[in-house]
Write a protein that holds these residues in place. Structure first.
Motif, PDB file in Angstrom:
ATOM      1  N   TRP A 188       0.827  -1.209   0.000  1.00 47.14           N
ATOM      2  CA  TRP A 188       0.000   0.000   0.000  1.00 47.14           C
ATOM      3  C   TRP A 188       0.864   1.263   0.000  1.00 47.14           C
ATOM      4  O   TRP A 188       1.860   1.317   0.732  1.00 47.14           O
ATOM      5  CB  TRP A 188      -0.844   0.070   1.276  1.00 47.14           C
ATOM      6  N   PRO A 189       0.459   2.295  -0.744  1.00 47.28           N
ATOM      7  CA  PRO A 189       1.109   3.601  -0.570  1.00 47.28           C
ATOM      8  C   PRO A 189       0.932   4.031   0.887  1.00 47.28           C
ATOM      9  O   PRO A 189      -0.127   3.806   1.485  1.00 47.28           O
ATOM     10  CB  PRO A 189       0.304   4.532  -1.490  1.00 47.28           C
ATOM     11  N   VAL A 190       1.960   4.638   1.469  1.00 41.80           N
ATOM     12  CA  VAL A 190       1.912   4.931   2.902  1.00 41.80           C
ATOM     13  C   VAL A 190       0.743   5.868   3.244  1.00 41.80           C
ATOM     14  O   VAL A 190       0.181   5.781   4.345  1.00 41.80           O
ATOM     15  CB  VAL A 190       3.278   5.465   3.415  1.00 41.80           C
ATOM     16  N   ALA A 191       0.352   6.736   2.313  1.00 42.35           N
ATOM     17  CA  ALA A 191      -0.784   7.633   2.593  1.00 42.35           C
ATOM     18  C   ALA A 191      -2.056   6.824   2.852  1.00 42.35           C
ATOM     19  O   ALA A 191      -2.890   7.220   3.680  1.00 42.35           O
ATOM     20  CB  ALA A 191      -1.004   8.606   1.432  1.00 42.35           C
ATOM     21  N   ASP A 192      -2.212   5.704   2.161  1.00 43.82           N
ATOM     22  CA  ASP A 192      -3.385   4.843   2.386  1.00 43.82           C
ATOM     23  C   ASP A 192      -3.316   4.173   3.757  1.00 43.82           C
ATOM     24  O   ASP A 192      -4.338   3.987   4.419  1.00 43.82           O
ATOM     25  CB  ASP A 192      -3.480   3.763   1.300  1.00 43.82           C
ATOM     26  N   VAL A 193      -2.094   3.804   4.157  1.00 44.24           N
ATOM     27  CA  VAL A 193      -1.945   3.189   5.487  1.00 44.24           C
ATOM     28  C   VAL A 193      -2.282   4.216   6.556  1.00 44.24           C
ATOM     29  O   VAL A 193      -3.008   3.932   7.516  1.00 44.24           O
ATOM     30  CB  VAL A 193      -0.504   2.641   5.692  1.00 44.24           C
ATOM     31  N   ILE A 194      -1.774   5.430   6.382  1.00 48.94           N
ATOM     32  CA  ILE A 194      -2.046   6.500   7.350  1.00 48.94           C
ATOM     33  C   ILE A 194      -3.555   6.719   7.480  1.00 48.94           C
ATOM     34  O   ILE A 194      -4.095   6.770   8.593  1.00 48.94           O
ATOM     35  CB  ILE A 194      -1.342   7.815   6.925  1.00 48.94           C
ATOM     36  N   ALA A 195      -4.227   6.823   6.351  1.00 52.04           N
ATOM     37  CA  ALA A 195      -5.677   7.086   6.386  1.00 52.04           C
ATOM     38  C   ALA A 195      -6.424   5.927   7.045  1.00 52.04           C
ATOM     39  O   ALA A 195      -7.344   6.134   7.847  1.00 52.04           O
ATOM     40  CB  ALA A 195      -6.191   7.319   4.969  1.00 52.04           C
TER      41      ALA A 195
END
Lengths: 291, 291
Positions: free
Chosen positions: A232-239
């Motif tokens: 996953w792109p890290v922005a997706d993990v953060i969200a």
């Protein structure tokens, strides 16, 4: 919701429902008042004090304690306690530096409020389009947290292994990461929390590791504990961490720590200090004086 | 010696020598019993309680508190207190999230045991021969810690600036790092400690930043606070921190945190957990219940 909700959730407990139990002068853990009645059945093993329980002084050595308590735990398991018996033993110790007071079957550990140790590793890839994280989903037939999202690699820490040894072992079992790559895992800290679930108390320490994986490498489950792996792109993990409870409860803290260490949360975020401090609540155990 | 000696040193204090002082119901800080006599001279400002001091209720707004206490502090400075008066004000608050109860001249802050905030940045370079860190030596004419080694960039956090703004400002002043590079600094956590030096108490929070610098870039002092800058292989920084007291006391914790986050201390080091937990002692202030 916010990152702080995960920190609050991992630290939710009411110590007034528990009584300490001691081995000699050392507090080995906590037992829920509803579970304490079970200890009362075995006065040869557990002696009640004013508001605590004492392991029998006759059990003077770690090995004898492990065997005597272990036999009792097997009896309890036959009665239906500890649903996920694993035949795996955890050391009973406030930290891995000191020799264990005894060892205890993993499934029983939270019923005795014994601090458990684990290793959690975030496998990430630096791609041209940014940081990506390998995210597994737990198998639907796992006894605990089936179907939930998880850290790339995570495992409890049994007696007798080094932490890096355990990481290397778990990397291969859980994500098919070969030894040559797994040994590059970097220890980057630890998180602590104290989580209550009914009669179970987990005043745990999770050692945190980062592992940068080569771009072509694919994580796959080896032992069937993960149903699938996705990058996953890290922005997706953060969200996903910030906005949902989709990850197993303590995995959120490991990922929030990853976000902090990789500079993905701004210092000027009003929650910043509370997040940083919150990842290491109860570092010396619940009920202890602050360090 | 070991890393733990620095953690112990930064946290050395005896709270029994201090009395809390309050603004309304909030503890604003701590005053040493030997300094408390000075407060007793101004009953219009500080009212003694059973074992604490209360700022006058008549000073109902932050601005009035700042002015009234500020005038008193100037009187004390004329008597010879607070040797390094700076005409720079710090917010009086347990965390930067909440509005400040008042502001106070920086030089007086540790005499009132008020939590100070700062930013500490490690400027590093990934060279083919490994990680290197920019290490300045403090000017010999600095009023505090002259001639000692320091973090690449470090500064107290005054009222009215954002943390990243402060980092960018300090990067230029202290190390001639231009805004375009400084803005890439990553917030990577915070360290806390409580350090006593005579009548002074510093229950401080230091926000920690990493900045990867380009290989050709040279750090140079702009404001004369550093006498020199050198680029050291990280192994030399580790050895100097571990084996000496050559760095200013709290800079050691920032570097130890850097070593942890960059995987330079093994999880199997017997001190590992004590180091990780020790970097965030007293996160909610001395004398507070554990979180």
């Amino acid at each position: 919701m916010s990152f702080l909700d995960h920190i609050a959730r991992c630290n939710a407990h009411d110590l007034s429902q528990f009584q300490p139990w001691l081995i000699g002068a050392a507090r080995a853990g906590w037992v829920h008042r509803d579970f304490a009645a079970v200890l009362g059945r075995r006065p040869d093993l557990f002696t009640p004090g004013a508001d605590f329980w004492h392991l029998s002084e006759a059990l003077s050595a770690p090995q004898r304690r492990t065997e005597a308590v272990g036999a009792f735990l097997r009896d309890l398991a036959r009665e239906g306690w500890f649903s996920a018996w694993r035949d795996e033993r955890y050391p009973v110790t406030p930290d891995l530096k000191r020799p264990a007071l005894m060892a205890m079957e993993r499934a029983a550990v939270p019923y005795f409020g014994v601090r458990a140790f684990g290793v959690h590793l975030t496998g990430y890839v630096r791609r041209a389009d940014g940081l990506h994280v390998w995210v597994p989903r737990r198998a639907r037939d796992k006894p605990t947290y089936p179907g939930m999202l998880d850290n790339t690699v995570a495992g409890g820490h049994p007696e007798g292994l080094g932490l890096l040894q355990n990481v290397v072992k778990e990397c291969f079992e859980e994500a098919s990461i070969p030894v040559g790559i797994a040994r590059q895992a970097k220890a980057v800290g630890a998180i602590t929390y104290c989580h209550q679930s009914g009669m179970e108390l987990k005043p745990d320490v999770q050692y945190v590791f980062d592992l940068e994986l080569p771009e072509g490498f694919i994580c796959r489950s080896n032992d069937g504990e993960a149903e699938s792996f996705e990058l996953w792109p890290v922005a997706d993990v953060i969200a996903r961490v910030r906005d949902t409870f989709d990850f197993k409860y303590n995995c959120n803290l490991v990922l929030i720590d990853f976000f902090v260490r990789h500079g993905l949360i701004a210092a000027d975020d009003p929650d910043y200090f509370a997040i940083v401090a919150g990842l290491r609540r109860h570092p010396f155990g619940p009920g202890d004086a602050p360090g």
